[in-house]
Design an enzyme around this catalytic site. Sequence first.
Site, PDB file in Angstrom:
ATOM      1  N   HIS A  69     -11.824   4.276  -0.497  1.00  0.00           N
ATOM      2  CA  HIS A  69     -11.804   3.337   0.639  1.00  0.00           C
ATOM      3  C   HIS A  69     -12.667   2.119   0.343  1.00  0.00           C
ATOM      4  O   HIS A  69     -13.177   1.461   1.258  1.00  0.00           O
ATOM      5  CB  HIS A  69     -12.348   3.987   1.935  1.00  0.00           C
ATOM      6  CG  HIS A  69     -11.539   5.136   2.452  1.00  0.00           C
ATOM      7  ND1 HIS A  69     -12.114   6.266   2.981  1.00  0.00           N
ATOM      8  CD2 HIS A  69     -10.204   5.311   2.552  1.00  0.00           C
ATOM      9  CE1 HIS A  69     -11.167   7.108   3.379  1.00  0.00           C
ATOM     10  NE2 HIS A  69      -9.997   6.539   3.120  1.00  0.00           N
ATOM     11  N   ARG A 102      -2.465  -1.756  -3.599  1.00  0.00           N
ATOM     12  CA  ARG A 102      -3.587  -0.833  -3.508  1.00  0.00           C
ATOM     13  C   ARG A 102      -3.388   0.257  -4.558  1.00  0.00           C
ATOM     14  O   ARG A 102      -2.319   0.861  -4.635  1.00  0.00           O
ATOM     15  CB  ARG A 102      -3.640  -0.179  -2.117  1.00  0.00           C
ATOM     16  CG  ARG A 102      -4.769   0.833  -1.996  1.00  0.00           C
ATOM     17  CD  ARG A 102      -4.689   1.615  -0.690  1.00  0.00           C
ATOM     18  NE  ARG A 102      -5.827   2.520  -0.549  1.00  0.00           N
ATOM     19  CZ  ARG A 102      -5.829   3.610   0.211  1.00  0.00           C
ATOM     20  NH1 ARG A 102      -4.753   3.922   0.914  1.00  0.00           N
ATOM     21  NH2 ARG A 102      -6.901   4.377   0.294  1.00  0.00           N
ATOM     22  N   ARG A 133      -8.816  17.228   5.749  1.00  0.00           N
ATOM     23  CA  ARG A 133      -9.641  17.598   4.582  1.00  0.00           C
ATOM     24  C   ARG A 133     -10.992  18.131   5.034  1.00  0.00           C
ATOM     25  O   ARG A 133     -11.595  17.588   5.968  1.00  0.00           O
ATOM     26  CB  ARG A 133      -9.847  16.376   3.672  1.00  0.00           C
ATOM     27  CG  ARG A 133      -8.583  15.940   2.964  1.00  0.00           C
ATOM     28  CD  ARG A 133      -8.776  14.610   2.242  1.00  0.00           C
ATOM     29  NE  ARG A 133      -7.812  13.639   2.705  1.00  0.00           N
ATOM     30  CZ  ARG A 133      -7.863  12.326   2.438  1.00  0.00           C
ATOM     31  NH1 ARG A 133      -8.831  11.839   1.696  1.00  0.00           N
ATOM     32  NH2 ARG A 133      -6.936  11.522   2.910  1.00  0.00           N
ATOM     33  N   VAL A 180     -10.551   6.184  14.172  1.00  0.00           N
ATOM     34  CA  VAL A 180     -11.525   6.899  14.999  1.00  0.00           C
ATOM     35  C   VAL A 180     -12.745   6.009  15.263  1.00  0.00           C
ATOM     36  O   VAL A 180     -13.188   5.863  16.407  1.00  0.00           O
ATOM     37  CB  VAL A 180     -11.958   8.224  14.321  1.00  0.00           C
ATOM     38  CG1 VAL A 180     -13.057   8.908  15.128  1.00  0.00           C
ATOM     39  CG2 VAL A 180     -10.761   9.150  14.125  1.00  0.00           C
ATOM     40  N   GLU A 182      -7.782  -3.784   5.275  1.00  0.00           N
ATOM     41  CA  GLU A 182      -7.641  -3.587   3.828  1.00  0.00           C
ATOM     42  C   GLU A 182      -6.604  -4.545   3.240  1.00  0.00           C
ATOM     43  O   GLU A 182      -6.778  -5.044   2.125  1.00  0.00           O
ATOM     44  CB  GLU A 182      -7.257  -2.122   3.547  1.00  0.00           C
ATOM     45  CG  GLU A 182      -8.410  -1.163   3.828  1.00  0.00           C
ATOM     46  CD  GLU A 182      -7.975   0.290   3.981  1.00  0.00           C
ATOM     47  OE1 GLU A 182      -7.412   0.625   5.036  1.00  0.00           O
ATOM     48  OE2 GLU A 182      -8.217   1.076   3.056  1.00  0.00           O
ATOM     49  N   GLY A 218     -10.935   7.251   9.466  1.00  0.00           N
ATOM     50  CA  GLY A 218      -9.494   7.223   9.718  1.00  0.00           C
ATOM     51  C   GLY A 218      -8.972   8.642   9.585  1.00  0.00           C
ATOM     52  O   GLY A 218      -9.636   9.589   9.999  1.00  0.00           O
ATOM     53  N   ASN A 234       0.872  -1.171   0.000  1.00  0.00           N
ATOM     54  CA  ASN A 234       0.000   0.000   0.000  1.00  0.00           C
ATOM     55  C   ASN A 234       0.912   1.225   0.000  1.00  0.00           C
ATOM     56  O   ASN A 234       1.378   1.669   1.043  1.00  0.00           O
ATOM     57  CB  ASN A 234      -0.901  -0.049   1.241  1.00  0.00           C
ATOM     58  CG  ASN A 234      -1.821   1.145   1.343  1.00  0.00           C
ATOM     59  OD1 ASN A 234      -1.689   2.116   0.594  1.00  0.00           O
ATOM     60  ND2 ASN A 234      -2.746   1.085   2.289  1.00  0.00           N
TER      61      ASN A 234
END
Length: 378
Positions: A161, A72, A220, A310, A360, A189, A8
């Site tokens: 995601h 990924r 963001r 989170v 993932e 996350g 990743n």
Amino acid sequence: MSRVLVLNSGSSSVKYRLLSGDERLASGMVERIGEAGSPVADHGAALKAVAAELADRGFGLDSPELTAIGHRVVHGGKTFTEPTLITDEVIKKIEELVPLAPLHNPANLAGIEIARRLRPDLPQVAVFDTAFHSTISPAAATYAIDRQVAERLSIRRYGFHGTSHAYVSREAALAVGRPLGNVIVLHLGNGASASAVSAGRCLDTSMGMTPLEGLVMGTRSGDLDPAVVLYLGRTGGMSLDEIDTLLNRRGGMLGLCGDNDMRVVEKRLAAGDPDARLAFSVYCHQLRKYIGAYYAVLGTVDVIAFTGGVGENSSLVRETALAGLEALGIAVDPVRNRRGDRLISTGDAAVKVAVIPTDEELEIAHQTLEVISRTNRG
Ligand SMILES: Nc1ncnc2c1ncn2[C@@H]1O[C@H](COP(=O)(O)OP(=O)(O)O)[C@@H](O)[C@H]1O
Ligand SMILES: CC(=O)OP(=O)(O)O
Ligand SMILES: [Mg+2]
């Protein structure tokens, strides 16, 4: 047993995991790629460091036991709706998608190119963040702008995601005994996104053409009036690059209170810090709005699943986002929630609430092997 290396490659880090079946043989991360003073100059150096770490642990990249490498890739555009065996042609198409994901796809490509150079004999598979969302309807994927402009520039909702949403929605549905049920997944996350999944198919998701839209994230902004961008340029005198930085790197929790780490925000909140309180309430308000929206998209909800750093760890975010929704059949049991149970809803609530750690890397390994067995079957 098949052995798969999952890579990743992010803009400044490479995470890896070596799996034998579902068993983790080795995993780790190389960080701070290209940063000032970092010993890791670029992705080439990072991959070398990964190879060295693996060799140290007795799992050299040159091992004949390695079956495949799974990568990924963040943006698959309209081209890639499934995990794909990597060829020169596939690489060219991922390159063509760089303008849609300028931060992510070049890093993914660097990982692919170096891994192919090290092991040209091995099958390598690209697993796209966007793929799971390719089932969303035109109604959910289309922005209400001039259709010719949108078509020419490939402007639409892609969502991200996806590997996590696919894995977590399946695990959550299984956990409550409704494998074909309706699930709202909240992946919280550093980046954060929500999705509405019905019988394993994604119906809508909060990220858009890029990973900027939707929920409030670490750095963001998530949703805002698009006219803010015009105003920042025309009246604020900011360049497009400055606006990009403001919204993608200096927005979200960082922009609101100066900290993007939710643990720190919660500590400040507990100490009565008003900036942290506002940031936390903006975060949870936006989350709650998407939960309501996706409840309506799905009609009925079997399970709401929290995941990501989170979602998996912050009982306060879970409890705040879902407070007062008893009329919708949603009720969090405070003891189960704070104890960190897998199921945190009250026993009689119609909607189950689950905490499902995402994985993932495992999902990428599974999808990689699926592509390879499909290819071998011809
Ligand atoms: N115990 C915790 N309480 C609240 N937030 C947490 C906790 N542990 C981790 N986090 C938050 O999780 C976020 C990182 O999530 P993660 O899924 O690891 O990120 P990434 O998207 O980079 O994979 C950070 O904001 C971090 O503060
Ligand atoms: C696509 C995306 O937002 O990924 P991340 O959360 O890893 O930044
Ligand atoms: Mg993550």
